[in-house]
Motif scaffolding. Structure first.
Motif, short mmCIF file in Angstrom:
data_model
loop_
_atom_site.label_atom_id
_atom_site.label_comp_id
_atom_site.label_asym_id
_atom_site.label_seq_id
_atom_site.Cartn_x
_atom_site.Cartn_y
_atom_site.Cartn_z
N LEU A 66 0.83 -1.21 0.00
CA LEU A 66 0.00 0.00 0.00
C LEU A 66 0.86 1.25 0.00
CD1 LEU A 66 -2.54 1.79 0.51
CD2 LEU A 66 -2.27 1.25 2.94
N PHE A 67 1.83 1.31 0.88
CA PHE A 67 2.66 2.51 1.01
C PHE A 67 3.60 2.66 -0.19
CE2 PHE A 67 1.06 1.87 5.21
CZ PHE A 67 0.84 3.15 5.68
N ALA A 68 4.02 1.52 -0.76
CA ALA A 68 4.84 1.59 -1.97
C ALA A 68 4.00 2.16 -3.11
CB ALA A 68 5.36 0.20 -2.32
N ALA A 69 2.74 1.72 -3.22
CA ALA A 69 1.86 2.20 -4.28
C ALA A 69 1.55 3.68 -4.11
CB ALA A 69 0.57 1.39 -4.30
N ALA A 70 1.49 4.15 -2.86
CA ALA A 70 1.20 5.55 -2.57
C ALA A 70 2.46 6.41 -2.57
CB ALA A 70 0.51 5.68 -1.21
N ASP A 71 3.61 5.78 -2.82
CA ASP A 71 4.90 6.48 -2.82
C ASP A 71 5.14 7.19 -1.49
OD1 ASP A 71 7.32 7.15 -3.93
OD2 ASP A 71 6.59 9.01 -4.84
N GLN A 72 4.84 6.48 -0.40
CA GLN A 72 5.05 7.01 0.94
C GLN A 72 5.90 6.05 1.75
OE1 GLN A 72 1.69 8.38 3.17
NE2 GLN A 72 0.57 9.11 1.38
N SER A 73 6.55 6.55 2.76
CA SER A 73 7.30 5.70 3.67
C SER A 73 6.34 4.86 4.50
CB SER A 73 8.17 6.56 4.61
OG SER A 73 9.10 7.32 3.88
N LEU A 74 6.76 3.66 4.81
CA LEU A 74 5.91 2.77 5.61
C LEU A 74 5.64 3.37 6.97
CD1 LEU A 74 4.56 -0.02 6.06
CD2 LEU A 74 6.79 -0.85 6.83
N ASP A 75 4.38 3.36 7.38
CA ASP A 75 3.98 3.81 8.71
C ASP A 75 4.10 2.63 9.67
OD1 ASP A 75 2.64 4.57 11.04
OD2 ASP A 75 1.15 5.76 9.96
N ILE A 76 5.16 2.62 10.46
CA ILE A 76 5.42 1.50 11.35
C ILE A 76 4.32 1.33 12.39
CG2 ILE A 76 7.03 0.53 13.03
CD1 ILE A 76 8.03 0.48 10.16
N ASP A 77 3.80 2.45 12.91
CA ASP A 77 2.73 2.37 13.91
C ASP A 77 1.48 1.74 13.31
OD1 ASP A 77 4.31 3.53 15.85
OD2 ASP A 77 3.62 5.56 15.42
N ALA A 78 1.16 2.10 12.07
CA ALA A 78 0.00 1.52 11.41
C ALA A 78 0.21 0.04 11.16
CB ALA A 78 -0.29 2.26 10.10
N LEU A 79 1.45 -0.32 10.78
CA LEU A 79 1.77 -1.73 10.55
C LEU A 79 1.60 -2.54 11.84
CD1 LEU A 79 2.87 -3.86 8.54
CD2 LEU A 79 5.16 -3.30 9.38
N GLN A 80 2.01 -1.96 12.96
CA GLN A 80 1.85 -2.64 14.24
C GLN A 80 0.37 -2.82 14.59
OE1 GLN A 80 4.24 -1.19 17.50
NE2 GLN A 80 2.76 -1.87 19.03
N SER A 81 -0.43 -1.78 14.33
CA SER A 81 -1.86 -1.89 14.59
C SER A 81 -2.50 -2.96 13.71
CB SER A 81 -2.54 -0.54 14.33
OG SER A 81 -2.07 0.43 15.24
N LEU A 82 -2.07 -3.02 12.44
CA LEU A 82 -2.55 -4.06 11.54
C LEU A 82 -2.26 -5.44 12.12
CD1 LEU A 82 -3.30 -4.62 8.26
CD2 LEU A 82 -0.89 -5.24 8.28
N ALA A 83 -1.02 -5.63 12.58
CA ALA A 83 -0.62 -6.93 13.14
C ALA A 83 -1.40 -7.25 14.41
CB ALA A 83 0.88 -6.92 13.43
N GLU A 84 -1.66 -6.24 15.24
CA GLU A 84 -2.43 -6.47 16.46
C GLU A 84 -3.85 -6.91 16.13
OE1 GLU A 84 -2.11 -2.77 18.48
OE2 GLU A 84 -0.09 -3.16 19.26
#
Length: 237
Positions: A66-84
């Motif tokens: 998603l973040f690669a497609a949006a040309d943005q840096s990965l949001d680590i906090d969002a990734l952690q929430s996804l995993a939770e």
């Protein structure tokens, strides 16, 4: 959304028809309008992926796309929430696919079915397949490996065995691999062992690997994947 979907497919999303969920649109809308994915939104997507039988590895790889497609840096906090969100649901969600949600490898039922199928055709091609067992150290402080280690374990196995025709399963602190016997496949299994030993800063080291010929009789009569192999090890030609 189309760019995300395309990027996810390129990174290995398995079943294209299963990619879109209502939560996908919500995530895209948040990122497009706020340039962020709020924790509850990311968590909802993770939970939805778990309910649909998507492994944690595939879920996180998709989110990175998603973040690669949006040309943005990965949001680590969002990734952690996804995993939770994924982890909270995975414990209670009923299995709906032949893929284990923790490792992305085959479920025990699917692996046993493959053993049975190969054994049934074994009379036509004796010795064409064999079983490799990579026994891993058990965690010292808990009963099972944590889900993050299981996810990385699955990624390592899939990456090393891609294109070999092998079917792999994690069970009882061991990777079981049903594979077509060839010199190149044995070499790939050795590389897989090395990759596993590097997972989690060496938590899966040392790994022990053994090879076993299949026994059609025991494969048809037992429910344990370990006992579908004869006791003696062998060296493939």
């Amino acid at each position: 959304m189309r760019r995300w979907q395309s990027a996810s497919y390129q990174r290995g999303w398995r079943f294209r028809a299963d990619w879109f969920l209502p939560e996908v649109r919500t995530v895209v809308t948040s990122l497009a309008t706020r340039s962020t994915v709020p924790a509850p939104t990311a968590k909802s997507l993770g939970a939805a992926r778990a309910r649909n039988g998507v492994s944690i590895s595939e879920t996180m790889t998709d989110f990175r796309a998603l973040f690669a497609a949006a040309d943005q840096s990965l949001d680590i906090d969002a990734l952690q929430s996804l995993a939770e969100g994924w982890a909270e649901v995975a414990e209670t969600a009923p299995p709906i696919s032949c893929t284990d949600v923790y490792t992305g490898l085959a479920t025990q039922a699917h692996f046993q079915r493959r053993i049975h199928e190969v054994s049934m055709s074994g009379s036509k091609h004796p010795g064409s397949h064999a079983l490799a067992i990579l026994t891993l150290p058990r965690p010292l402080d808990r009963r099972n490996h944590c889900w993050t280690v299981l996810a990385r374990m699955g990624e390592a196995v899939q990456g090393q065995l891609q294109g070999t025709g092998a079917t792999a399963m994690f069970h009882d602190s061991a990777i079981h691999v049903l594979f077509p016997v060839s010199e190149s496949n044995v070499a790939r299994l050795v590389e897989c062992k090395t990759a596993l030993e590097a997972v989690g800063e060496g938590h899966l080291s040392p790994a022990r690997m053994s090879f076993h010929p299949l026994s059609a009789a025991t494969a048809m009569s037992t429910a344990s994947p370990i006992t579908t192999a004869q006791d003696s090890s062998f060296e493939p030609n």
